[in-house]
Write a protein that holds these residues in place. Structure first.
Motif, PDB file in Angstrom:
ATOM      1  N   UNK A 116      47.466  55.135  40.740  1.00 35.38           N
ATOM      2  CA  UNK A 116      46.489  54.054  40.769  1.00 35.38           C
ATOM      3  C   UNK A 116      45.436  54.256  39.687  1.00 35.38           C
ATOM      4  N   UNK A 117      44.939  53.134  39.189  1.00 33.58           N
ATOM      5  CA  UNK A 117      43.896  53.134  38.172  1.00 33.58           C
ATOM      6  C   UNK A 117      42.788  52.226  38.662  1.00 33.58           C
ATOM      7  N   UNK A 118      41.575  52.699  38.603  1.00 38.27           N
ATOM      8  CA  UNK A 118      40.436  51.857  38.957  1.00 38.27           C
ATOM      9  C   UNK A 118      39.357  52.007  37.895  1.00 38.27           C
ATOM     10  N   UNK A 119      38.698  50.902  37.602  1.00 35.81           N
ATOM     11  CA  UNK A 119      37.612  50.895  36.631  1.00 35.81           C
ATOM     12  C   UNK A 119      36.282  50.767  37.357  1.00 35.81           C
ATOM     13  N   UNK A 120      35.243  51.278  36.760  1.00 39.17           N
ATOM     14  CA  UNK A 120      33.916  51.159  37.344  1.00 39.17           C
ATOM     15  C   UNK A 120      33.434  49.706  37.262  1.00 39.17           C
ATOM     16  N   UNK A 121      32.577  49.318  38.196  1.00 45.75           N
ATOM     17  CA  UNK A 121      32.030  47.969  38.164  1.00 45.75           C
ATOM     18  C   UNK A 121      32.967  46.924  38.738  1.00 45.75           C
ATOM     19  N   UNK A 122      32.571  45.663  38.633  1.00 44.26           N
ATOM     20  CA  UNK A 122      33.308  44.536  39.181  1.00 44.26           C
ATOM     21  C   UNK A 122      33.794  43.630  38.046  1.00 44.26           C
ATOM     22  N   UNK A 123      34.787  42.780  38.361  1.00 46.79           N
ATOM     23  CA  UNK A 123      35.280  41.819  37.383  1.00 46.79           C
ATOM     24  C   UNK A 123      35.758  40.565  38.093  1.00 46.79           C
ATOM     25  N   UNK A 124      36.020  39.507  37.337  1.00 44.58           N
ATOM     26  CA  UNK A 124      36.509  38.258  37.903  1.00 44.58           C
ATOM     27  C   UNK A 124      37.921  38.452  38.452  1.00 44.58           C
ATOM     28  N   UNK A 125      38.174  37.906  39.653  1.00 49.70           N
ATOM     29  CA  UNK A 125      39.502  38.021  40.252  1.00 49.70           C
ATOM     30  C   UNK A 125      40.570  37.387  39.366  1.00 49.70           C
ATOM     31  N   UNK A 126      40.234  36.297  38.700  1.00 50.60           N
ATOM     32  CA  UNK A 126      41.202  35.606  37.851  1.00 50.60           C
ATOM     33  C   UNK A 126      41.621  36.397  36.635  1.00 50.60           C
ATOM     34  N   UNK A 127      40.880  37.458  36.283  1.00 46.78           N
ATOM     35  CA  UNK A 127      41.210  38.272  35.110  1.00 46.78           C
ATOM     36  C   UNK A 127      41.939  39.562  35.485  1.00 46.78           C
ATOM     37  N   UNK A 128      42.067  39.823  36.784  1.00 46.45           N
ATOM     38  CA  UNK A 128      42.558  41.134  37.228  1.00 46.45           C
ATOM     39  C   UNK A 128      44.006  41.393  36.832  1.00 46.45           C
ATOM     40  N   UNK A 129      44.882  40.401  37.000  1.00 43.60           N
ATOM     41  CA  UNK A 129      46.294  40.614  36.704  1.00 43.60           C
ATOM     42  C   UNK A 129      46.507  40.951  35.232  1.00 43.60           C
ATOM     43  N   UNK A 130      45.864  40.191  34.342  1.00 39.59           N
ATOM     44  CA  UNK A 130      45.997  40.439  32.910  1.00 39.59           C
ATOM     45  C   UNK A 130      45.409  41.792  32.526  1.00 39.59           C
ATOM     46  N   UNK A 131      44.298  42.167  33.165  1.00 34.23           N
ATOM     47  CA  UNK A 131      43.671  43.453  32.854  1.00 34.23           C
ATOM     48  C   UNK A 131      44.591  44.600  33.227  1.00 34.23           C
ATOM     49  N   UNK A 132      45.202  44.539  34.415  1.00 29.54           N
ATOM     50  CA  UNK A 132      46.117  45.608  34.830  1.00 29.54           C
ATOM     51  C   UNK A 132      47.329  45.678  33.908  1.00 29.54           C
ATOM     52  N   UNK A 133      47.858  44.516  33.521  1.00 31.71           N
ATOM     53  CA  UNK A 133      49.029  44.486  32.648  1.00 31.71           C
ATOM     54  C   UNK A 133      48.720  45.042  31.263  1.00 31.71           C
TER      55      UNK A 133
END
Length: 223
Positions: A116-133
Motif C-alpha cells: 500500500x502507498x499513502x500520501x500525506x494530506x487530502x485530495x479530490x476523490x475524482x483525482x484519486x484513480x489517476x493519481x494511483x495509476x
C-alpha cells in the motif's frame, strides 16, 4: 513488518513483461526498499553512470536528499523529489527504486500481503484513480476479500479520514470481482454520487470534489 525480502542480486536478472511493471520488496545491505521492474523516473535531479542496480542504489543512498533512483542500461537517474511530485514512465528495460518512507508519503505491507502507498494530506476523490495509476504497478485500492477489507478498516480506524476505493456504482470492484456484502466488513450505503469511499464504517458514495485520503494498492510480484 516487511515480508521475506528478496536479495537485490536475484532481482537484477528478473524478466519483466512488456508494459506491465512488476513490484517487489528487496533487501540489501542498506535495508529494504521498493523495486519496480519496468519503470523509470520521468524527471531526475541528475544522472550518473552506474554499472549495476546495486551501484545505483548505493549512489542514491550516499545522498541524504535522494528519494528515488532508476537505472536504464548504465544510466542511473537520481531524484530529490517527494512522492507527490515525482513522475514515472514505463520502460521495459528499466528498474525503479523508491524508499519506503519519505516526508510526504510511505509504502507499507498489509495483512493481505499487498503493498500500500499513502500520501500525506487530502485530495479530490475524482483525482484519486489517476493519481494511483501514476505510480507504476499501483492502482486505486480494491477490497474484494476479507483480508483486504481488514487492511482498509485498520487504515480508516487509524487515520479517521474518508478513504476512496475502486468500487463502481454497479457493485463491481476494480479487479472485476462483484461486491459481496457477506465478504465485507462495511455496510453499503447508497446515496447519489460518483465514487465510493469509506466513512464512519460504511461504503458510501461521494462526489468528485470530496476531500479524501489516498490509498493506492499493488500486488507483489513473484521472482
Amino acid at each position: 513488518m516487511w515480508p521475506r525480502a528478496l536479495p537485490l542480486a536475484l532481482l537484477w536478472a528478473v524478466h519483466v513483461a512488456r508494459g506491465i511493471p512488476s513490484v517487489y520488496l528487496v533487501d540489501d545491505s542498506f535495508g529494504n526498499f521498493l523495486l519496480v521492474k519496468g519503470a523509470t523516473l520521468s524527471e531526475a535531479t541528475f544522472n550518473v553512470s552506474s554499472d549495476s542496480l546495486c551501484t545505483c542504489r548505493a549512489q542514491c543512498n550516499a545522498m541524504i536528499e535522494c528519494k528515488a533512483a532508476s537505472l536504464v542500461e548504465d544510466v542511473c537517474s537520481l531524484s530529490f523529489s517527494g512522492l507527490k511530485v515525482s513522475t514515472f514512465t514505463e520502460h521495459e528495460n528499466a528498474s525503479l527504486m523508491m524508499w519506503n518512507t519519505t516526508l510526504d508519503g510511505s509504502f507499507w505491507l498489509g495483512g493481505d500481503r499487498r503493498l500500500y502507498l499513502t500520501l500525506s494530506g487530502m485530495m479530490r476523490a475524482g483525482d484519486a484513480m489517476a493519481k494511483c495509476s501514476g505510480f507504476p504497478g499501483f492502482r486505486l485500492g480494491v477490497f474484494s476479500s476479507l483480508e483486504s477489507m481488514a487492511v482498509l478498516k485498520e487504515f480508516f480506524d487509524r487515520d479517521g479520514s474518508m478513504v476512496t476505493v475502486d468500487l463502481s456504482p454497479s457493485d463491481v470492484w476494480g479487479d472485476g470481482v462483484p461486491y459481496d456484502q457477506e465478504n465485507s466488513l462495511f455496510e453499503r450505503d447508497i446515496i447519489p454520487g460518483y465514487n465510493f469511499a469509506i466513512l464512519n464504517g460504511n461504503l458510501t458514495q461521494g462526489f468528485r470534489g470530496t476531500r479524501v485520503r489516498l490509498l493506492c494498492q499493488a500486488d507483489l510480484a513473484s521472482p
